[in-house]
Write a protein that holds these residues in place. Structure first.
Motif, PDB file in Angstrom:
ATOM      1  N   ALA A  93       0.747  -1.215  -0.094  1.00  0.00           N
ATOM      2  CA  ALA A  93      -0.002   0.160  -0.123  1.00  0.00           C
ATOM      3  C   ALA A  93       0.934   1.270  -0.086  1.00  0.00           C
ATOM      4  N   SER A  94       0.502   2.024  -0.830  1.00  0.00           N
ATOM      5  CA  SER A  94       1.309   3.425  -0.802  1.00  0.00           C
ATOM      6  C   SER A  94       1.097   4.292   0.253  1.00  0.00           C
ATOM      7  N   ASN A  95      -0.192   4.360   0.753  1.00  0.00           N
ATOM      8  CA  ASN A  95      -0.435   5.249   2.017  1.00  0.00           C
ATOM      9  C   ASN A  95      -1.514   4.924   2.713  1.00  0.00           C
ATOM     10  N   SER A  96      -1.777   5.374   3.750  1.00  0.00           N
ATOM     11  CA  SER A  96      -3.100   5.422   4.695  1.00  0.00           C
ATOM     12  C   SER A  96      -3.613   6.352   5.221  1.00  0.00           C
ATOM     13  N   THR A  97      -5.068   6.374   5.605  1.00  0.00           N
ATOM     14  CA  THR A  97      -5.570   7.534   5.787  1.00  0.00           C
ATOM     15  C   THR A  97      -6.365   7.189   7.195  1.00  0.00           C
ATOM     16  N   LEU A  98      -6.586   8.215   8.174  1.00  0.00           N
ATOM     17  CA  LEU A  98      -7.236   8.024   9.367  1.00  0.00           C
ATOM     18  C   LEU A  98      -8.300   8.954   9.272  1.00  0.00           C
ATOM     19  N   ALA A  99      -9.436   8.505  10.027  1.00  0.00           N
ATOM     20  CA  ALA A  99     -10.744   9.434   9.766  1.00  0.00           C
ATOM     21  C   ALA A  99     -11.452   9.100  11.106  1.00  0.00           C
ATOM     22  N   ASN A 100     -11.885   9.919  11.598  1.00  0.00           N
ATOM     23  CA  ASN A 100     -12.629   9.991  12.918  1.00  0.00           C
ATOM     24  C   ASN A 100     -13.939  10.699  12.488  1.00  0.00           C
ATOM     25  N   VAL A 101     -15.196   9.939  12.981  1.00  0.00           N
ATOM     26  CA  VAL A 101     -16.498  10.245  12.584  1.00  0.00           C
ATOM     27  C   VAL A 101     -17.422  10.451  13.733  1.00  0.00           C
ATOM     28  N   ALA A 102     -17.861  11.594  14.008  1.00  0.00           N
ATOM     29  CA  ALA A 102     -18.734  11.690  15.115  1.00  0.00           C
ATOM     30  C   ALA A 102     -19.935  10.901  15.123  1.00  0.00           C
ATOM     31  N   SER A 103     -20.420  10.435  16.355  1.00  0.00           N
ATOM     32  CA  SER A 103     -21.779   9.680  16.419  1.00  0.00           C
ATOM     33  C   SER A 103     -22.773  10.570  15.895  1.00  0.00           C
ATOM     34  N   GLU A 104     -23.595   9.918  15.073  1.00  0.00           N
ATOM     35  CA  GLU A 104     -24.622  10.718  14.443  1.00  0.00           C
ATOM     36  C   GLU A 104     -25.764   9.394  14.387  1.00  0.00           C
ATOM     37  N   ASN A 105     -27.295  10.116  14.474  1.00  0.00           N
ATOM     38  CA  ASN A 105     -28.451   9.141  14.216  1.00  0.00           C
ATOM     39  C   ASN A 105     -28.664   9.220  12.596  1.00  0.00           C
ATOM     40  N   THR A 106     -27.757   9.568  11.785  1.00  0.00           N
ATOM     41  CA  THR A 106     -28.068   9.464  10.293  1.00  0.00           C
ATOM     42  C   THR A 106     -27.141   8.599   9.655  1.00  0.00           C
ATOM     43  N   SER A 107     -27.053   8.309   8.397  1.00  0.00           N
ATOM     44  CA  SER A 107     -26.065   7.555   7.833  1.00  0.00           C
ATOM     45  C   SER A 107     -24.931   8.571   7.094  1.00  0.00           C
ATOM     46  N   VAL A 108     -23.862   8.206   7.366  1.00  0.00           N
ATOM     47  CA  VAL A 108     -22.680   9.012   6.727  1.00  0.00           C
ATOM     48  C   VAL A 108     -21.622   8.114   6.012  1.00  0.00           C
TER      49      VAL A 108
END
Length: 68
Positions: free
Chosen positions: A5-20
């Motif tokens: 793999a050439s790279n990695s990406t980290l992501a944090n998503v806040a809690s939601e009551n909808t689909s993201v």
């Protein structure tokens, strides 16, 4: 044959009551991992349709980890 793999990406998503969307489609993706660090349940769905409590691919309880 070795594939790296050439790279990695980290992501944090806040809690939601909808689909993201947490990951965009990527034909070059080799692996992915998801950690539910919330106290609630996380419903993951592969594809373009929205996830819900009745339509999901993977159900992650609090502090669960999923790798694919």
């Amino acid at each position: 044959m070795t594939i790296n793999a050439s790279n990695s990406t980290l992501a944090n998503v806040a809690s939601e009551n909808t689909s993201v969307t947490i990951m965009e489609q990527n034909p070059g993706r080799l692996t992915a991992s998801v950690h539910n660090d919330d106290t609630g349940t996380l419903y993951l769905k592969f594809g373009t349709a929205a996830a819900s409590t009745t339509s999901y691919t993977v159900k992650l309880i609090a502090d669960a980890y999923y790798e694919f």
